[in-house]
Design an enzyme around this catalytic site. Structure first.
Site, PDB file in Angstrom:
ATOM      1  N   HIS A 104      35.238  42.499  40.022  1.00 49.62           N
ATOM      2  CA  HIS A 104      33.773  42.552  39.910  1.00 49.62           C
ATOM      3  C   HIS A 104      33.269  41.626  38.797  1.00 49.62           C
ATOM      4  CE1 HIS A 104      34.299  46.185  37.004  1.00 49.62           C
ATOM      5  NE2 HIS A 104      33.834  45.208  36.269  1.00 49.62           N
ATOM      6  N   ASP A 162      23.910  44.073  32.642  1.00 46.21           N
ATOM      7  CA  ASP A 162      23.897  45.398  33.260  1.00 46.21           C
ATOM      8  C   ASP A 162      23.699  46.526  32.246  1.00 46.21           C
ATOM      9  OD1 ASP A 162      26.409  44.875  32.135  1.00 46.21           O
ATOM     10  OD2 ASP A 162      27.418  44.749  34.063  1.00 46.21           O
ATOM     11  N   ASP A 167      39.211  44.811  39.532  1.00 47.79           N
ATOM     12  CA  ASP A 167      38.970  44.703  40.979  1.00 47.79           C
ATOM     13  C   ASP A 167      38.203  43.433  41.343  1.00 47.79           C
ATOM     14  OD1 ASP A 167      36.412  45.192  40.057  1.00 47.79           O
ATOM     15  OD2 ASP A 167      36.168  47.111  41.097  1.00 47.79           O
ATOM     16  N   GLU A 177      30.477  45.394  42.524  1.00 46.28           N
ATOM     17  CA  GLU A 177      31.797  45.831  42.960  1.00 46.28           C
ATOM     18  C   GLU A 177      32.168  45.135  44.273  1.00 46.28           C
ATOM     19  OE1 GLU A 177      33.609  47.268  40.975  1.00 46.28           O
ATOM     20  OE2 GLU A 177      32.924  49.230  40.250  1.00 46.28           O
TER      21      GLU A 177
HETATM   22  C1  F6R Z   1      29.952  44.106  31.349  1.00 50.16           C
HETATM   23  C2  F6R Z   1      30.230  43.738  32.729  1.00 50.16           C
HETATM   24  C3  F6R Z   1      31.568  43.953  33.360  1.00 50.16           C
HETATM   25  C4  F6R Z   1      32.732  43.626  32.432  1.00 50.16           C
HETATM   26  C5  F6R Z   1      34.064  43.867  33.136  1.00 50.16           C
HETATM   27  C6  F6R Z   1      35.250  43.605  32.222  1.00 50.16           C
HETATM   28  O1  F6R Z   1      28.631  43.801  30.983  1.00 50.16           O
HETATM   29  O2  F6R Z   1      29.353  43.272  33.389  1.00 50.16           O
HETATM   30  O3  F6R Z   1      31.670  43.159  34.514  1.00 50.16           O
HETATM   31  O4  F6R Z   1      32.637  42.292  32.032  1.00 50.16           O
HETATM   32  O5  F6R Z   1      34.116  45.199  33.586  1.00 50.16           O
HETATM   33  O6  F6R Z   1      35.234  44.505  31.162  1.00 50.16           O
HETATM   34  P1  F6R Z   1      36.229  44.333  29.938  1.00 50.16           P
HETATM   35  O7  F6R Z   1      35.841  43.096  29.226  1.00 50.16           O
HETATM   36  O8  F6R Z   1      35.984  45.560  29.078  1.00 50.16           O
HETATM   37  O9  F6R Z   1      37.592  44.273  30.507  1.00 50.16           O
END
Ligand code: F6R
Length: 262
Positions: A138, A67, A136, A143
């Protein structure tokens, strides 16, 4: 699903790096699916160290990131393009032409999403996709309520996700509202998916993802339907799992030939 429980985030990173290194050594032109955020940083650190000290060779490796924020790109300190260069690409011998991050600056975002999917297909599909998980539930930036069949597209972030990610920005207002993300359907086509989670703030999301019903309200539950999904989590993230001891026992009794993490 295979559940591997480790003591802390460094051990989670070490296990994940061993899987990636195993793939790169066995398939030098493999296609990696990569993630940003805090969770995979120890894994990237270990891969850099394997490159520097053990000759792990990235020259044929191709990569696709999950992403990118809409409006941010290579010149921006908070873009995922910059994150990946700082945490991995600038420190290993990967060919810049083989690196793909969704184009957050594209004039025609829909076309950029379509061509991202086409590029993944042209590369032969993703061999190993690493994922983090949001508080959450995701994955990527899919989301809650994202279609489980979704493809790469623009998504709006939940306020909770913007707040979770504000630590990387100067203020909450600076966190973009929109992102381009691979869809859940895109992720599910990877030959192997490896979700990493560390810290007690991920415990509820992990319990729901592994032991709850499959639902678009918790996108990570889609992995229950994947033929080869591995979850590598630390004890804090595993703290709400009802079958914790069973997962530990399963790994402990794994036949030697199945063990990749050494
Ligand atoms: C990042 C991504 C997100 C993160 C998620 C957890 O490329 O796709 O899904 O993996 O938000 O983020 P952290 O590791 O910072 O807790």
């Amino acid at each position: 699903m295979e559940i591997l429980i480790r003591t802390d985030s460094a051990a989670v990173g070490a296990t994940a790096a061993n899987y990636f290194a195993h793939l790169i050594r066995n398939k030098p032109d493999c296609v990696l699916g990569l993630a940003t955020g805090s969770t995979p940083i120890p894994m990237y650190r270990d891969l850099i160290s394997m490159h520097e000290n053990d000759g792990l060779n990235f020259s044929g490796v191709r990569s696709f990131n999950l992403d990118e924020y809409v409006g941010l790109g290579p010149g921006d300190e908070n873009s995922y393009w910059t994150f990946m260069h700082e945490h991995l690409f600038d420190h290993v011998n990967i060919d810049e032409d083989n690196v793909h991050v969704p184009d957050g600056l594209a004039e025609d975002s829909n076309e950029a999403c379509r061509s991202y999917e086409a590029d993944i297909n042209l590369a032969g599909g993703i061999d190993l996709q690493v994922l983090g998980v949001g508080t959450d539930g995701h994955i990527g930036f899919n989301e809650p309520t994202s279609s489980l069949a979704s493809r790469t597209r623009i998504k709006s972030l939940l306020e909770r996700t913007r707040q979770d990610n504000a630590r990387f920005f100067s203020s909450l207002d600076a966190v973009p509202h929109h992102v381009i993300t691979m869809g859940i359907g895109t992720v599910m086509e990877s030959k192997c998916v490896m979700l990493l989670a560390t810290g007690d703030n991920k415990a509820d999301a992990i319990a729901a993802s592994i032991e709850g019903p499959i639902t678009a309200m918790v996108p990570a539950t889609a992995l229950q339907d994947h033929p080869y999904a591995i979850l590598v989590i630390d004890e804090a993230a595993a703290s709400e799992l009802k079958l914790h001891d069973y997962y530990v026992e399963v790994e402990h009794n794994k036949p030697r030939w199945q063990v990749i993490d050494r």
